[in-house]
Design an enzyme around this catalytic site. Structure first.
Site, PDB file in Angstrom:
ATOM      1  N   TYR A 186       0.994  -4.626  12.042  1.00  0.00           N
ATOM      2  CA  TYR A 186       1.043  -2.974  11.940  1.00  0.00           C
ATOM      3  C   TYR A 186       1.582  -2.130  12.499  1.00  0.00           C
ATOM      4  CZ  TYR A 186      -2.512  -3.989   8.207  1.00  0.00           C
ATOM      5  OH  TYR A 186      -3.071  -4.536   7.307  1.00  0.00           O
ATOM      6  N   HIS A 189       0.968  -1.363   0.011  1.00  0.00           N
ATOM      7  CA  HIS A 189      -0.082   0.093   0.074  1.00  0.00           C
ATOM      8  C   HIS A 189       0.735   1.343   0.341  1.00  0.00           C
ATOM      9  CE1 HIS A 189      -4.084  -2.171   0.984  1.00  0.00           C
ATOM     10  NE2 HIS A 189      -2.812  -2.823   1.306  1.00  0.00           N
ATOM     11  N   ASN A 208     -10.225  -2.741   2.775  1.00  0.00           N
ATOM     12  CA  ASN A 208     -10.080  -2.782   1.402  1.00  0.00           C
ATOM     13  C   ASN A 208     -11.291  -2.359   0.819  1.00  0.00           C
ATOM     14  OD1 ASN A 208      -7.276  -3.182   1.355  1.00  0.00           O
ATOM     15  ND2 ASN A 208      -7.625  -5.546   1.064  1.00  0.00           N
TER      16      ASN A 208
END
Ligand code: HDD
Length: 734
Positions: A389, A102, A175
């Site tokens: 993350y 991304h 998404n």
């Protein structure tokens, strides 16, 4: 495109100037913007003072300190120039690692508003308090391409939401496709390595059309459902503003009584879901790599704020085993006929960023960031994401990344996490542990506050094994469900996408195996693709019967806007010398009145004169006699617009007819199924350009005054713009 972009930039700069004035006056009501205000400075304010980073005024920023000999000749540059060194050092270190996935994206600020409280499901204040405007930051992205890659490539789009709630930040890192390639997070490095450019030559950029990607898809039958979505029109959106978003993973909601429900988050755009056609997407990737980024910025600048309905799908604990699929398997949707979506709120994006790097690049999301009343589930993809993350932000931004202005919460942060590189907080006091002798409740290990985050107390039993639950083994039912639910034209786009991708694979084992896999889903599909790409033609015995089951909400055609609109659609108006000014003025006004963005295109970007007006070919200024186009035909392409109108006027139509680029424009727009309108003399040009004289007008023209007064409008199909373009349109005739 460049001139429009320049103008857009100027408008943006004006807006920024006034925005920063507003900020200085503190007139915004967005709590997050107010929070960032002390860190915001105006780089455009009239200032003749330049300083070093340590604040010392600099008198010359253009010349490195040098030894100058008596004749005035410059000798070597001196290393002692601490001012030059600082400037170069700062520049040398400007780049930070791009996101490992991304990397390419864009973002905007906005706010969330709840309309239907859900106390029976969740104690989260943001899901119960309808009076709040919760500030948000949203980042859209592609997955595979690097930071400088093109916007319109075929790819999944990231759609990450950050809610700055009064109870802390809540991130939904979603998404535009509701499922994922893999079931277990441990496979994430493999699926991404296989999709990214191949290791020996770093080719191809931002594409799934290569051997490794498809090799992985075959070897992981669980990926089948997702690759059907990735080959559908959803993977080539017209705009970020026209995409649905999905949290994908199964989360949980916990109410005041400590009861838990499982939930999927889903958000649907007010404008409906729309896509490009593949040929447009390919061309735009070269003609305007920033197409989506500019589209979002342009819409917000024009105050056409994009809006999404925010919804939930809920399954009770008692029902968690009642489905043929496992509800914790991220390769499965919860079909809407079985689990309807309840829309409970909406969010709107209404502000562009002031600085891309500080906001869009430095924003960092974590699936593990939830607020009290929202929890996780045993979805094995989510479990791994919750680890990944935070970890990646440390590499990208450093351990104190949550102190960055865009990331810090708007509510107080109080703990004894300390130090680390680039700590910005100054903590007063003599203690740095908890509890301590100054605490309000010194004996308590925790405050016991019911408003604090409490994990759901689930019971765990069993053996430690590297396994997933039994229902995770079924992989094809929902790929079939998705394919069956598409309209015929969407199915045909999907076939073409597969044929395109597999044609780029040069290892026969790869494309043969994939056509074999397609036969597991739908035999006619496998036949068509095998023919196209050289796969083995499957026999009916290799296919599992497709039972034809469908579900709502999977086809884009189910997601057309409830209130049709052409607002923010980009409409090109073609003119040449001798055009009919009255018609031009009327049609442009009519389009603007409906909120469309009009762009005048002509053979040159210089004054274009209407019929009956004396011309001054050397005049550079807008004499008021003619129209200054936004672009010439070579500078902007039909791909950049949603629809095309050709202005009447005998001379104008003749000039356009003899201009190869104008003919190409019209043909290309027609080929991309765009809505094309023409009046008067332009009708013949239009018919000739598309080589379809006499084609009948397909849909009745709405009774627009301008249209009526000319009476000869052709193919002005307002309805087609309002939804479903890419599937309809392109009709001409009288
Ligand atoms: Fe991820 C970024 C969405 C699975 C690991 N992911 C990232 C972003 C989005 C998603 C939108 C960009 C956020 C931004 O704009 O900054 N990812 C998803 C979805 C998934 C998913 C919807 C499946 C449900 N991701 C996934 C897995 C892992 C990761 C299984 C690892 C085990 N994702 C990451 C990451 C990234 C990331 C490496 C790269 C940059 C970042 O996190 O901030 O940690």
């Amino acid at each position: 495109m460049s001139s429009t972009f320049q103008r857009m930039q100027e408008a943006l700069n004006d807006a920024k100037r006034s925005a920063s004035q507003k900020i200085n006056e503190v007139t915004t009501t967005n709590d997050k913007i107010l929070d960032m205000w002390p860190n915001t400075s105006d780089a455009q304010k009239k200032e003749n003072r330049m300083t070093t980073d340590h604040g010392v005024k600099v008198h010359d920023t253009d010349h490195w300190l040098k030894a100058i000999d008596p004749t005035g000749r410059a000798g070597p540059s001196l290393l002692e120039d601490q001012i030059a060194r600082e400037k170069i050092h700062r520049f040398d270190h400007e780049r930070i690692p791009e996101r490992v996935v991304h990397a390419r994206g864009t973002g905007a600020h906005g706010y969330f508003k709840l309309h239907t409280p859900i106390p029976e499901l969740s104690s989260a204040k943001i899901l119960n308090d309808t009076t709040r405007n919760t500030p948000m930051f949203v980042r859209f992205s592609t997955v595979l391409g690097s930071r400088g890659s093109a916007d319109t490539v075929r790819d999944v789009r990231g759609f990450a939401l950050k809610f700055y709630t009064d109870e802390g930040n809540w991130d939904i890192v979603g998404n535009n496709i509701p499922v994922f390639f893999i079931q277990d997070a441990i496979k994430f490095p493999d699926v991404i390595h296989a999709g990214k450019p191949e290791p020996h030559n770093e080719v191809p950029q931002a594409q799934t059309a290569h051997n490794n990607f498809w090799d992985f898809q075959y070897l992981h039958p669980e990926a089948t459902h997702m690759f059907f979505w990735a080959m559908s029109d959803r993977a080539i959106p017209r705009s970020y503003r026209m995409m649905q978003g999905f949290g994908v993973n199964t989360f949980s909601l916990i109410n005041d009584k400590g009861e838990r429900h499982f939930v999927k988050f889903i958000w649907t755009p007010e404008l409906g879901v729309h896509s490009l056609v593949w040929d447009e997407a390919l061309k735009l990737a070269g003609q305007d790599p920033d197409f989506h980024r500019k589209d979002l910025m342009e819409a917000i600048e024009n105050r056409a704020y994009p809006k999404w309905k925010f919804g939930i799908q809920v399954i009770s604990e008692a029902d968690q085993d009642s489905f043929e699929f496992d509800i914790f398997d991220a390769t499965k949707v919860w079909p809407e006929d079985l689990v309807p979506v309840r829309y409970i709120g909406e969010f709107t994006l209404d502000r562009n960023v002031d600085e891309f790097f500080s906001e869009t690049e430095q924003v960092a999301f974590c699936t593990s960031h939830v607020v009290p009343g929202v929890g996780f589930s045993d979805d094995p993809l989510l479990q791994g994401r919750n680890f990944s993350y935070f970890d990646t932000q440390i590499t990208r931004l450093g351990i104190n990344w949550e102190q960055l202005p865009i990331n810090r919460p708007i509510c107080p942060v109080m703990n004894f996490n300390r130090d680390g590189a680039l700590n910005h907080r100054i903590h007063k006091g003599t203690v740095n542990y908890w509890p301590n002798r100054f605490s309000a409740t010194p004996d308590a290990k925790s405050s016991g506050d019911p408003a604090a985050y409490h994990e759901f107390a689930s019971t765990l039993t069993g053996a430690k094994l590297r396994l997933n639950a039994p229902k995770f083994k079924e992989h094809f039912n929902q790929a079939r469900l998705f394919y069956n639910s598409l309209s015929a034209i969407e199915q045909s786009h999907l076939q073409q996408a597969l044929a395109f991708e597999l044609d780029h694979c040069d290892d026969p084992i790869v494309y043969k195996r994939i056509t074999e896999r397609l036969a597991d889903i739908d035999l006619p599909l496998a036949h068509t693709v095998a023919q196209m790409v050289g796969g083995d033609i499957p026999s009916s015995s290799t296919s599992t019967t497709n039972q034809g089951r469908k579900a709502p909400g999977l086809s884009q055609l189910d997601l057309l806007p409830t209130t049709p609109t052409i607002a923010t659609r980009r409409i090109a108006i073609l003119i040449a010398d001798g055009f009919d000014l009255a018609a031009f003025t009327a049609i442009r006004a009519a389009l603007k009145a409906e909120g469309a963005l009009t762009f005048v295109i002509a053979p040159r970007r210089h004054m274009i004169y209407p019929s009956g007006v004396s011309r001054d070919p050397n005049s550079n200024s807008d004499s008021g006699k003619g129209v200054m186009p936004d672009h010439h035909l070579e500078g902007a392409r039909s791909t950049m617009f949603d629809a095309l109108f050709i202005t009447p006027g005998a001379e104008s139509a003749l000039t356009l007819r003899e201009n190869g680029r104008a003919v190409h424009w019209v043909r290309e727009a027609f080929g991309h199924l765009k809505v094309i309108g023409a009046l008067g003399e332009a009708v013949a040009f239009l018919q000739e350009a598309v080589l379809l004289p006499g084609v009948q007008l397909a849909i009745e023209v709405e009774s627009k005054e301008v249209v009526k007064s000319y009476g000869v409008v052709t193919a002005w199909k307002w309805g087609a713009l309002q939804g479903g373009e890419g599937f309809v349109g392109g009709f001409v005739g009288e």
